[in-house]
Design a protein around this motif. Structure first.
Motif, PDB file in Angstrom:
ATOM      1  N   LEU A 115       0.835  -1.163  -0.119  1.00  0.00           N
ATOM      2  CA  LEU A 115       0.157   0.145   0.025  1.00  0.00           C
ATOM      3  C   LEU A 115       0.704   1.107  -0.100  1.00  0.00           C
ATOM      4  CD1 LEU A 115      -2.560  -0.944   2.450  1.00  0.00           C
ATOM      5  CD2 LEU A 115      -3.171  -0.369  -0.029  1.00  0.00           C
ATOM      6  N   SER A 116       1.896   1.342   0.677  1.00  0.00           N
ATOM      7  CA  SER A 116       2.828   2.261   0.831  1.00  0.00           C
ATOM      8  C   SER A 116       3.538   2.606  -0.253  1.00  0.00           C
ATOM      9  CB  SER A 116       3.850   2.168   1.943  1.00  0.00           C
ATOM     10  OG  SER A 116       4.461   3.236   2.140  1.00  0.00           O
ATOM     11  N   GLU A 128       1.030   4.128  -3.150  1.00  0.00           N
ATOM     12  CA  GLU A 128       0.832   5.516  -2.866  1.00  0.00           C
ATOM     13  C   GLU A 128       2.010   6.168  -3.149  1.00  0.00           C
ATOM     14  OE1 GLU A 128       0.295   9.150  -0.887  1.00  0.00           O
ATOM     15  OE2 GLU A 128       1.846   7.767  -0.551  1.00  0.00           O
ATOM     16  N   THR A 129       3.229   5.976  -2.684  1.00  0.00           N
ATOM     17  CA  THR A 129       4.322   6.553  -3.258  1.00  0.00           C
ATOM     18  C   THR A 129       4.547   6.702  -4.652  1.00  0.00           C
ATOM     19  OG1 THR A 129       5.513   5.762  -1.415  1.00  0.00           O
ATOM     20  CG2 THR A 129       6.861   6.704  -3.180  1.00  0.00           C
ATOM     21  N   LEU A 174       2.083   6.904  -6.865  1.00  0.00           N
ATOM     22  CA  LEU A 174       0.940   7.657  -7.284  1.00  0.00           C
ATOM     23  C   LEU A 174       1.200   9.169  -7.037  1.00  0.00           C
ATOM     24  CD1 LEU A 174      -2.334   5.655  -6.350  1.00  0.00           C
ATOM     25  CD2 LEU A 174      -1.523   6.412  -8.705  1.00  0.00           C
ATOM     26  N   GLU A 175       2.177   9.283  -6.001  1.00  0.00           N
ATOM     27  CA  GLU A 175       2.551  10.575  -6.003  1.00  0.00           C
ATOM     28  C   GLU A 175       3.447  11.528  -6.922  1.00  0.00           C
ATOM     29  OE1 GLU A 175       1.731  12.858  -3.534  1.00  0.00           O
ATOM     30  OE2 GLU A 175       0.570  11.613  -1.944  1.00  0.00           O
ATOM     31  N   LEU A 229      -4.494  -1.079  -5.392  1.00  0.00           N
ATOM     32  CA  LEU A 229      -5.022  -0.489  -4.222  1.00  0.00           C
ATOM     33  C   LEU A 229      -6.562  -1.087  -4.011  1.00  0.00           C
ATOM     34  CD1 LEU A 229      -4.228   3.350  -4.354  1.00  0.00           C
ATOM     35  CD2 LEU A 229      -3.082   1.511  -2.830  1.00  0.00           C
ATOM     36  N   ALA A 242      -4.938   1.807   4.758  1.00  0.00           N
ATOM     37  CA  ALA A 242      -4.771   3.014   3.580  1.00  0.00           C
ATOM     38  C   ALA A 242      -5.496   4.069   4.070  1.00  0.00           C
ATOM     39  CB  ALA A 242      -5.918   2.254   2.607  1.00  0.00           C
ATOM     40  N   LEU A 269      -2.365   6.104   5.746  1.00  0.00           N
ATOM     41  CA  LEU A 269      -1.453   6.695   4.680  1.00  0.00           C
ATOM     42  C   LEU A 269      -2.341   7.703   3.960  1.00  0.00           C
ATOM     43  CD1 LEU A 269      -0.177   3.337   3.263  1.00  0.00           C
ATOM     44  CD2 LEU A 269       1.073   4.776   4.510  1.00  0.00           C
ATOM     45  N   ILE A 296      -4.451   7.769   1.688  1.00  0.00           N
ATOM     46  CA  ILE A 296      -4.596   7.283   0.264  1.00  0.00           C
ATOM     47  C   ILE A 296      -5.835   8.022  -0.341  1.00  0.00           C
ATOM     48  CG2 ILE A 296      -5.091   5.476  -1.349  1.00  0.00           C
ATOM     49  CD1 ILE A 296      -2.985   3.914   0.453  1.00  0.00           C
ATOM     50  N   THR A 349      -4.669  11.293  -2.087  1.00  0.00           N
ATOM     51  CA  THR A 349      -4.157  11.010  -3.366  1.00  0.00           C
ATOM     52  C   THR A 349      -5.156  10.773  -4.301  1.00  0.00           C
ATOM     53  OG1 THR A 349      -2.098  10.266  -2.068  1.00  0.00           O
ATOM     54  CG2 THR A 349      -2.429   9.571  -4.323  1.00  0.00           C
ATOM     55  N   ILE A 350      -6.040   9.862  -4.241  1.00  0.00           N
ATOM     56  CA  ILE A 350      -7.021   9.352  -5.301  1.00  0.00           C
ATOM     57  C   ILE A 350      -7.769  10.432  -5.465  1.00  0.00           C
ATOM     58  CG2 ILE A 350      -8.828   8.031  -5.636  1.00  0.00           C
ATOM     59  CD1 ILE A 350      -6.141   6.512  -5.571  1.00  0.00           C
TER      60      ILE A 350
END
Length: 217
Positions: free
Chosen positions: A147-148, A151-152, A154-155, A170, A184, A187, A189, A192-193
């Protein structure tokens, strides 16, 4: 020989595999076609076992790390990531990649900022394969790391198809999994989404993002 190796249902010989292994030692600027053969033939059960068995698997992972190091060619890295995706298709390769998750995730993170469409899609596909593999596993640590990692990535600005596969990863990790949903949320997330959703016009990405946000509610 090449056709025999490339066919997932063929019966290549050990001598043919040894020729391939020797060719993989070619210089960086010459090894691309050999990597392309490896990408295809790793789907074959026999070839997969030759590279990914318990005795030789560590050397294979070491080679993967070497060929994706910082100064290596982007095209070679892309083919390596596609090779990893195909390696998941056989139990021997899947088990090796499961046990080498931390090493593979590290090299993926090292490549996350490379601005190349094909590489970004291949990288996201590896993470999606890991998400599918871990979906039914009771391994909170592995899921948190994945997950991390997703997310990283996606950044960093990614190609739309790569983002779509990351969002699906995800969703795969968090679907019907209370602990993964909690991870999630920790984090952040969803933030981010939401940002991703506001920047794209690709319908399947918008729809998958909406579905993921519903899961995370």
């Amino acid at each position: 020989m090449v056709e025999n190796l490339n066919d997932a249902n063929s019966s290549p010989t050990l001598d043919q595999v040894k020729i391939l292994q020797k060719a993989l030692k070619w210089p960086q600027d010459q090894v691309f076609p050999v990597l392309d053969i490896l990408r295809l033939c790793i789907r074959n059960q026999f070839v997969n076992k030759c590279f990914c068995n318990k005795q030789d698997g560590a050397a294979f992972i070491s080679y993967i790390q070497q060929i994706t190091s910082i100064n290596c060619k982007t095209a070679n890295k892309m083919l390596v990531f596609r090779t990893l995706c195909n390696a998941f298709q056989c139990d021997t390769g899947s088990n090796l990649l499961k046990n080498s998750r931390e090493e593979i995730t590290t090299l993926l993170m090292d490549c996350k900022s490379i601005k190349n469409k094909n590489l970004q899609i291949a990288l996201s596909s590896v993470l999606l394969n890991y998400a599918v593999q871990q979906h039914s596993e009771q391994n909170a640590e592995a899921k948190f790391e994945l997950l991390s990692a997703v997310e990283t990535v996606l950044e960093v600005e990614q190609e739309d198809e790569a983002n779509f596969r990351l969002v699906v990863a995800l969703g795969t990790l968090t679907h019907n999994d209370h602990d993964s949903k909690s991870l999630a949320k920790s984090l952040e997330i969803a933030q981010t989404i939401n940002r991703l959703q506001s920047k794209t016009s690709v319908q399947k990405l918008i729809d998958s993002a909406k579905g993921l946000l519903q899961i995370l509610q």
